[in-house]
Design a protein around this motif. Structure first.
Motif, PDB file in Angstrom:
ATOM      1  N   ALA A 166       0.181  17.776 -46.919  1.00 56.19           N
ATOM      2  CA  ALA A 166       0.710  16.462 -46.528  1.00 56.19           C
ATOM      3  C   ALA A 166       0.248  16.022 -45.134  1.00 56.19           C
ATOM      4  CB  ALA A 166       2.231  16.446 -46.630  1.00 56.19           C
ATOM      5  N   PRO A 167       0.392  16.884 -44.103  1.00 61.73           N
ATOM      6  CA  PRO A 167      -0.037  16.404 -42.776  1.00 61.73           C
ATOM      7  C   PRO A 167      -1.528  16.091 -42.727  1.00 61.73           C
ATOM      8  CG  PRO A 167       0.844  18.665 -42.668  1.00 61.73           C
ATOM      9  CD  PRO A 167       1.002  18.203 -44.077  1.00 61.73           C
ATOM     10  N   LYS A 168      -2.315  16.790 -43.535  1.00 64.55           N
ATOM     11  CA  LYS A 168      -3.764  16.539 -43.517  1.00 64.55           C
ATOM     12  C   LYS A 168      -4.077  15.129 -44.020  1.00 64.55           C
ATOM     13  CE  LYS A 168      -4.922  21.360 -44.362  1.00 64.55           C
ATOM     14  NZ  LYS A 168      -5.612  22.315 -45.186  1.00 64.55           N
ATOM     15  N   VAL A 169      -3.470  14.719 -45.134  1.00 62.27           N
ATOM     16  CA  VAL A 169      -3.780  13.367 -45.630  1.00 62.27           C
ATOM     17  C   VAL A 169      -3.159  12.288 -44.763  1.00 62.27           C
ATOM     18  CG1 VAL A 169      -4.285  13.840 -48.054  1.00 62.27           C
ATOM     19  CG2 VAL A 169      -1.931  13.437 -47.362  1.00 62.27           C
ATOM     20  N   MET A 170      -2.018  12.603 -44.143  1.00 56.74           N
ATOM     21  CA  MET A 170      -1.405  11.595 -43.281  1.00 56.74           C
ATOM     22  C   MET A 170      -2.276  11.376 -42.042  1.00 56.74           C
ATOM     23  SD  MET A 170       1.094  10.718 -45.160  1.00 56.74           S
ATOM     24  CE  MET A 170       2.003   9.514 -44.220  1.00 56.74           C
ATOM     25  N   GLN A 171      -2.853  12.475 -41.524  1.00 54.88           N
ATOM     26  CA  GLN A 171      -3.685  12.338 -40.319  1.00 54.88           C
ATOM     27  C   GLN A 171      -5.086  11.834 -40.638  1.00 54.88           C
ATOM     28  OE1 GLN A 171      -3.225  16.261 -38.625  1.00 54.88           O
ATOM     29  NE2 GLN A 171      -1.061  15.794 -38.315  1.00 54.88           N
ATOM     30  N   ASN A 172      -5.612  12.246 -41.775  1.00 57.46           N
ATOM     31  CA  ASN A 172      -6.982  11.870 -42.125  1.00 57.46           C
ATOM     32  C   ASN A 172      -7.027  11.389 -43.576  1.00 57.46           C
ATOM     33  OD1 ASN A 172      -9.658  11.567 -42.536  1.00 57.46           O
ATOM     34  ND2 ASN A 172     -10.209  13.714 -42.222  1.00 57.46           N
ATOM     35  N   PRO A 173      -6.829  10.096 -43.767  1.00 60.78           N
ATOM     36  CA  PRO A 173      -6.713   9.562 -45.134  1.00 60.78           C
ATOM     37  C   PRO A 173      -7.964   9.754 -45.987  1.00 60.78           C
ATOM     38  CG  PRO A 173      -6.049   7.929 -43.495  1.00 60.78           C
ATOM     39  CD  PRO A 173      -6.640   9.064 -42.734  1.00 60.78           C
ATOM     40  N   THR A 174      -9.109  10.049 -45.360  1.00 60.05           N
ATOM     41  CA  THR A 174     -10.329  10.232 -46.155  1.00 60.05           C
ATOM     42  C   THR A 174     -10.722  11.707 -46.276  1.00 60.05           C
ATOM     43  OG1 THR A 174     -11.694   9.846 -44.210  1.00 60.05           O
ATOM     44  CG2 THR A 174     -11.216   7.930 -45.569  1.00 60.05           C
ATOM     45  N   ASP A 175      -9.759  12.602 -46.070  1.00 59.63           N
ATOM     46  CA  ASP A 175      -9.998  14.042 -46.281  1.00 59.63           C
ATOM     47  C   ASP A 175     -10.009  14.291 -47.794  1.00 59.63           C
ATOM     48  OD1 ASP A 175      -9.683  16.787 -46.698  1.00 59.63           O
ATOM     49  OD2 ASP A 175      -8.438  17.064 -44.917  1.00 59.63           O
TER      50      ASP A 175
END
Ligand code: NZQ
Ligand code: ZN
Length: 384
Positions: free
Chosen positions: A225-234
Motif C-alpha cells: 500500500a505505501p508503495k503505490v500511494m507514494q509512487n502511483p506508477t510503480d
C-alpha cells in the motif's frame, strides 16, 4: 473445514498486454456492447486500446455508468442493448461498471420486472455473456458472480448473485491503474482488505490453507500500500495490489469457512443514505464490528494479531486491542477516516441506518446470525 463446491469460470488475462489479448476471447462476429463510466478511460488511453482490440467487431457504446451504479442508468443500457441486438457485453472500468454490466447482462433477456432480479433475487435463467477490462482493483467483481446495484428513489443498494454473470474473461493490466487518484487507490486497498477480514476473522474451523491465504493477502496489502500511494506508477506494486484484490473475493479465501458480511451489509446502507464511498463505509464499520465482537472472534483475532501484525507479547486482550488499533491506523494511513464524525454524521443517523437494515431483511448478520438491528445500533455507536 465445512464442505464446499468451488467453481470459478472466469479466465484472467494479466499483464501489460492484457487488453490486446481480449480479442482472442470474444467470439468472432459478435455485436459488442462496450460499457464504461464517467470518462476516466478517455483520459488514460484505455478507451483507445480497447477500441483497437475490438477492431473488426460491431461495437455499440454506452458510457456514463456512475459509481454505485444506478438502476435507472442501467435500464437505459438495457434498452439500447435490446434495440441494437447485442450478443456480448464488455465492461471497461471499476467495480461499478462491472457490476452494472452484470445487471445489464441479466436484464436484457429478462421478461419480468427487472428490479426484481435485485430486490427479490429472482433466479437469473439467461444472461448475455460478458467480459471485463478492470481499471480499479478492489471490489473483486472481475472474478465473481456478484453485483451491487443502487436505486436512488428507493434509497436502496442491494446485491444479487448469479453463476451466469461471472465474466467470461477479465483483462487486468496494472498500467491502467497508474491514473487512479489517491482516493480511489486507497478505497480499493481497503475494500480488498475488508473482503479478506470478513471471510477470515470469524471462528476457527481448522481451514489452514484458507487462513494462510487470507493472511498472505493482508500482509501483502499492508506491505504494498505505501508503495503505490507514494509512487502511483510503480508497476510491480500496482500488479501486486491488483492480484490481491482479485484473489480476495474470487471465492478462494471463503471456501469451507464461516463468513461475516455484517460490515458490508451495514456499509451498503450508509452509502445508500449518505453517499459515502463503499470502501470508506467499511473502514468505519469493520473496526467497530471487531471491537464489539471481540469475545466471539477471540481466537481468530489473536491469530490475526500474531500472524498479520506480529503481536506476540502481552496478554490476550492487549494483543486483540493492538490488532484492531493497527487495523484502524492502516486505514487512516491511507487517508481514510474510521469515524462517522469525520463525515459530519452523528448519533442521530443510527436509527435511520438500522431502519434501512430492517427494511432490507438484514436482521441476522454475522457468522452466528446474531447481529440483530439492536446489535447493529450498538456497533454503529462505536463508529461515531
Ligand atoms: O467513472 P469513471 O470516469 O471511470 O471514474 C471512476 C469512478 O469515478 C474512477 N476510476 C476507475 N478507474 C480509474 C478511475 N479513475 C482514474 N483512473 C482509473 N484507472 O474511480 C471512481 C470509482 O469507481 P467505482 O467503479 O465506483 O469504484 P469501485 O471499483 O470501488 O466500485 C465500487 C462499487 O462496487 C461495489 C460497491 O458496492 C460499489 O457499488 N462492490 C461490488 C462487489 C462485487 N461485485 O463483488 C463487492 C464489493 O464489496 C462492493 O460492494
Ligand atoms: Zn466491498
Amino acid at each position: 473445514m465445512f464442505d464446499f463446491t468451488y467453481h470459478n469460470p472466469t479466465k484472467i488475462l494479466f499483464g501489460k498486454d492484457a487488453i490486446e489479448r481480449i480479442r482472442e476471447e470474444i467470439p468472432s462476429g459478435a455485436h459488442v456492447l462496450m460499457t464504461y463510466g464517467g470518462g476516466s478511460i478517455h483520459r488514460n488511453g484505455v478507451y483507445e486500446r480497447v477500441k483497437a482490440a475490438l477492431q473488426g467487431y460491431r461495437v455499440t457504446e454506452f458510457g456514463g455508468i456512475e459509481p454505485n451504479p444506478q438502476y435507472a442508468t442501467l435500464m437505459r443500457a438495457v434498452e439500447l442493448g435490446r434495440q441494437a441486438g447485442v450478443d456480448f457485453l464488455l465492461a471497461v472500468g471499476g467495480g461499478s461498471v462491472l457490476d452494472g454490466t452484470k445487471f445489464i447482462a441479466a436484464a436484457i433477456p429478462f421478461a419480468g420486472e427487472t428490479w426484481d432480479i435485485v430486490e427479490k433475487r429472482l433466479e437469473v435463467r439467461e444472461a448475455v455473456p460478458l467480459g471485463a477490462v478492470l481499471t480499479l482493483p478492489g471490489t473483486g467483481s472481475e472474478m465473481n458472480g456478484w453485483a451491487v446495484i443502487s436505486h436512488a428513489e428507493k434509497r436502496a443498494k442491494l446485491a444479487f448473485y448469479s453463476p451466469l454473470v461471472y465474466p467470461r474473461f477479465s483483462a487486468l493490466d496494472p498500467q491502467t491503474t497508474f491514473s487512479l487518484p489517491p482516493r480511489q487507490t486507497a478505497n480499493g486497498i481497503v475494500d480488498a482488505f475488508a473482503h479478506v477480514m470478513e471471510q477470515y476473522v470469524t471462528y476457527p474451523v481448522n481451514a489452514a490453507l484458507q487462513d494462510r491465504i487470507a493472511e498472505a493477502i493482508l500482509v501483502t496489502l499492508i506491505e504494498q500500500a505505501p508503495k503505490v500511494m507514494q509512487n502511483p506508477t510503480d508497476y510491480d506494486a500496482r500488479a501486486n495490489i491488483m492480484w490481491c484484490a482479485t484473489v480476495a473475493l474470487n471465492g478462494i479465501v471463503g471456501v469451507g469457512v464461516p463468513q461475516d458480511w455484517a460490515t458490508h451489509a451495514i456499509g451498503h446502507e450508509i452509502t445508500a443514505l449518505y453517499g459515502i464511498d463503499h470502501a470508506r463505509t467499511l473502514a468505519l464499520v469493520l473496526p467497530a464490528v471487531l471491537e464489539f465482537k471481540r469475545e466471539q472472534k477471540r481466537e481468530k483475532l489473536l491469530q490475526y494479531a500474531e500472524r498479520v501484525w506480529n503481536l506476540r507479547e502481552g496478554d490476550e486482550q492487549s494483543r486483540i486491542a493492538g490488532a484492531i488499533q493497527r487495523t484502524r491506523a492502516f486505514f487512516e494511513s491511507l487517508d481514510i477516516p474510521t469515524r462517522l464524525s469525520a463525515y459530519g454524521i452523528g448519533a442521530e443517523a443510527i436509527p435511520a441506518i438500522v431502519r434501512q437494515l430492517e427494511a432490507h431483511g438484514q436482521t441476522a448478520l454475522g457468522e452466528h446470525g446474531d447481529i440483530t438491528p439492536d446489535v447493529a445500533a450498538k456497533i454503529l455507536e462505536r463508529c461515531l
